[in-house]
Write an enzyme that holds these catalytic residues in place. Structure first.
Site, PDB file in Angstrom:
ATOM      1  N   TYR A 147       0.851  -1.183   0.000  1.00 43.60           N
ATOM      2  CA  TYR A 147       0.000   0.000   0.000  1.00 43.60           C
ATOM      3  C   TYR A 147       0.886   1.232   0.000  1.00 43.60           C
ATOM      4  CZ  TYR A 147      -3.204   3.665   0.969  1.00 43.60           C
ATOM      5  OH  TYR A 147      -3.917   4.822   0.853  1.00 43.60           O
ATOM      6  N   TRP A 200       1.864   5.066  -2.575  1.00 47.51           N
ATOM      7  CA  TRP A 200       1.902   5.630  -3.924  1.00 47.51           C
ATOM      8  C   TRP A 200       3.010   5.021  -4.763  1.00 47.51           C
ATOM      9  CZ3 TRP A 200      -0.296  10.719  -5.627  1.00 47.51           C
ATOM     10  CH2 TRP A 200      -1.409  11.074  -4.866  1.00 47.51           C
TER      11      TRP A 200
END
Length: 770
Positions: free
Chosen positions: A111, A113
């Protein structure tokens, strides 16, 4: 000598032309198409080959000596190994866990960006790999918007629509007279957009609104979340009381006959069940302005005046994503829609509601869009899921039951975590609890370019390349561009791309051909480009051939058609243009949620007292509300070691904003190193005394790299200013199980003695290569 680089690099915060000298990155110049480029790119120049780069595969010494097991993570040195040994160990561990415990014992984390890219996006690479290996337990939703993701399909439709279709800045400038911003429109967050951004347009959009005479009211605790040039009226309710304020506004509209009965009857369901609660018929307490004033601290007459003003002119009501990252976070989003429905301007130009303005760059931009092709993640044979913010619960309670979105689930027994891209020691709440949970798995494997806290708490660390060290394409689905990301640097040390790492492990496990499909890096880029080319052609858009695009470095979609008012067709004929809610209409009361029987998420929006807030008994012990918002100087925790982030530190630590009155009572001045604490944890930060934060509130941004005084020991002093040692690790409700980070009370005091030095920017001890 310096020469122009043929490369172009695309990041989550913009496109840049890198300048490379003698094989080193010396400058990044924003591409000319960007009218308001982000300064965040400067941090890459100082970081891409700094001392924190991981230059070879590493294995934690205790794991290497004793084998898979529990304990020691975050405290032990590492041992450098060669790639063949590291890959053999990874393949062996995956095989052992699958053979002994099955694929349901593997958690595919990642998890975060990561890095922007249609092909090299690390989570996509990991999930494709683990899917072909037989599957993995995955997470659902995001830390950013989990409560909104789950509640909005019941209330007004798919949440993604509110990212791409809602009212544009040009429409607001042309038609809105008043914008009421719950949570503001923080320009610092608009530096970035998931997948990349070419044109930063939010500031220009807001300035156009201001020039057009649009008036703004900002509701929130930190003044910087509304740009000064807007001249916004600033309301400062107690944090976590936005729902009470909205109820007070709604009550005034209904009590004074200012609500739109026709819209409520044609386009909504459930008002007749919500109204008795609003007016006090069900519980004896009218949710009027006087009641709202007692909850929020905002004067009742001010609440009534605002409600009448909203009814008198074209009004857009917005909420930032931060509102739903709190206990009962589903309620603010639901109540915002309900308030807009009572007002009756949904579907009119410049009226209605909106979410996420100022949360990322793309919200409010009016652009042409295309579903750009990205790496196919394949299928996952394992069905088990967890809400993303419940990872510590999963690790601490294997076999435990939990509710989520109308279903019941069982937490799996995770033996191996594989993570590529992201930093759980940034995103997750109550890091001391997470640290205890993090010792439970037998093996944790991480891909990472730098010695981040995530890498320091792994067993096996594989050095990954940055976007400057590989080729990719960055598609900005809400910005109308496709950018060529051309390799500008040779890989640092022995770093490899995530794809190359997974391909090498897949070779050892016998499915490399299925993973790579016989393509190399450029073969994949050509393949993905052809898919995008076909999709564009279906919409009448001609894209150049790949080589022409690659040489040019950028392709822009044609200008979009004029923007249409958000939900205008639905307003005109809700039968012909229904929403994707269960009823096809806006639901102020949900029969489906009622069927779940959740006591923490009733079937219509309500005020539910948070676990901890300034009106609670707990505030006597911890009298300051902590706002742990997004930083202005980095993307989450990315590049905290970079120059932009480092220039903003105070006494070498993350700055904490505190109101002058609160500072004076505690003997705190600008630059004072302070201890921020509650019964969950403690950290040091550097004080900034400012009236730009409301009294009884402190603001400490997320993303400072976790730096414990005694590594591996839960409860130890965090030296650097990571607020997540303090935040509440609790699901928003049984419905969404989202993050409740913004429901946190703390106390602050001046640190006594000589503060311990920050050490997280020094690499961990590494033993000789074996």
């Amino acid at each position: 000598m310096s020469e122009p680089s043929p490369a172009r690099t695309a990041l989550h915060w913009g496109g840049y032309d890198p300048e490379v000298r003698d094989g080193r990155l010396v400058a990044l110049r924003p591409i000319p198409q960007d009218p308001d480029p982000s300064p965040l790119g400067r941090s890459y120049v100082t970081s891409v080959d700094d001392e924190l780069r991981i230059r070879q595969p590493m294995i934690r010494a205790g794991w290497l000596e004793h084998g898979p097991g529990r304990g020691g993570r975050g405290a032990e040195p590492f041992v450098a190994v060669d790639w063949d040994r590291a890959l053999d160990v990874v393949a062996g561990e995956l095989s052992r866990v699958r053979r002994t415990h099955g694929n349901r014992a593997i958690y595919g984390g990642s998890y975060g960006w990561g890095s922007a890219g249609a092909f090299h996006f690390p989570a996509a690479q990991l999930q494709r790999f683990l899917g072909l290996f037989g599957g993995f337990v995955r997470s659902v939703n995001t830390y950013s918007t989990a409560a909104g993701d789950v509640i909005m399909p019941y209330v007004a439709g798919n949440f993604f629509r509110f990212l791409v279709d809602q009212t544009s800045w040009s429409t607001i400038a042309a038609h809105s007279k008043l914008v009421v911003m719950f949570g503001g429109v923080p320009l610092k967050n608009t530096q970035i957009s998931y997948g990349g951004v070419v044109r930063h347009r939010t500031a220009d959009g807001l300035r156009a609104c201001q020039r057009a005479g649009v008036e703004f009211v900002y509701v929130g605790p930190v003044k910087d979340d509304a740009a000064d040039f807007l001249g916004a009226e600033w309301l400062t309710p107690r944090p976590n009381t936005d729902v009470a304020l909205m109820l007070g506004l709604a009550h005034t509209l209904v009590a004074e006959g200012l609500h739109d009965e026709d819209f409520l009857a044609r386009c909504c369901v459930g008002f007749e069940k919500f109204r008795p609660y609003l007016m006090g018929d069900t519980d004896g307490q009218a949710k009027d302005a006087d009641w709202a004033a007692s909850m929020t601290g905002i004067e009742a007459q001010m609440i009534r005046r605002l409600a009448r003003r909203m009814a008198a002119e074209r009004t857009l009501i917005t909420a930032s994503w931060s509102l739903q990252r709190a206990d009962h976070g589903e309620q603010p989003f639901w109540m915002l829609v309900s308030l807009a429905a009572i007002l009756g301007q949904i579907g009119l130009p410049g009226g209605g509601f909106g979410y996420g303005y100022g949360s990322v760059s793309s919200v409010g931009a009016h652009t042409n869009r295309l579903n750009w092709a990205v790496l196919d993640r394949g299928t996952n044979p394992v069905e088990e899921i967890i809400p993303v913010a419940r990872i510590a619960d999963m690790l601490l309670n294997p076999g435990g039951l939990f509710a989520y979105n109308g279903e019941h689930y069982v937490y799996p027994d995770i033996r191996l975590i594989y993570w590529a891209g992201g930093n759980v020691f940034h995103h997750h709440q109550d890091l001391n609890r997470l640290l205890r949970a993090w010792q439970k798995p037998e093996t944790i494997i991480v891909h990472e370019p730098w010695w981040t806290p995530m890498a320091r708490h792994a067993d096996i660390v594989l050095p990954a390349t940055t976007p400057f060290e590989r080729n990719d394409m960055v598609s900005t689905p809400r910005d109308g561009f496709l950018l060529a990301n051309k390799q500008a640097l040779a890989p640092i040390g022995e770093a490899r791309s995530d794809h190359a790492i997974f391909a090498a492990v897949a070779e050892r496990l016998g499915f490399a051909e299925r993973f790579t499909e016989g393509r190399d890096e450029m073969g994949w880029l050509r393949h993905l480009y052809r898919i995008s080319q076909r999709r564009a052609a279906e919409r009448g858009v001609r894209m150049p051939e790949f080589d022409e695009f690659w040489e040019a470095g950028l392709f822009e979609l044609p200008a979009p058609k004029p923007a249409q008012p958000f939900l205008a067709a639905f307003r005109a004929d809700p039968q012909a243009h229904p929403l994707t809610t269960p009823s096809g209409k806006i639901e102020l009361w949900s029969a489906r949620i009622a069927s779940y029987g959740y006591d923490d998420c009733p079937p219509h929006p309500v005020w539910l007292e948070p676990t901890e807030w300034l009106g609670s008994e707990r505030a006597k012990r911890y009298p300051l509300h902590l706002v742990s918002n997004q930083p202005a100087t980095r993307l989450h925790s990315q590049l905290d070691q970079g120059v932009v982030s480092q220039e903003a530190k105070v006494a070498g630590r993350e700055p904490i904003w505190i109101h002058p009155d609160d500072a004076a009572r505690r003997g705190i001045r600008d630059g004072t190193v302070v201890r921020v604490f509650n019964d969950r944890g403690q950290c040091l930060a550097g004080a900034v005394v400012t009236p730009r934060v409301q009294p009884s509130v402190v603001q400490l941004a997320t993303g400072a790299w976790y730096d414990p005084l005694e590594p591996g020991l839960p409860g130890t002093l965090e030296k650097h200013g990571n607020p997540n040692v303090l935040t509440l690790d609790k699901g928003t409700s049984q419905l969404a199980q989202g993050s409740s980070a913004h429901t946190t009370l703390v106390e602050v005091e001046a640190y006594q003695g000589v503060p311990p030095p920050v050490s997280v920017f020094t690499p961990p001890v590494v033993k000789r290569r074996l």
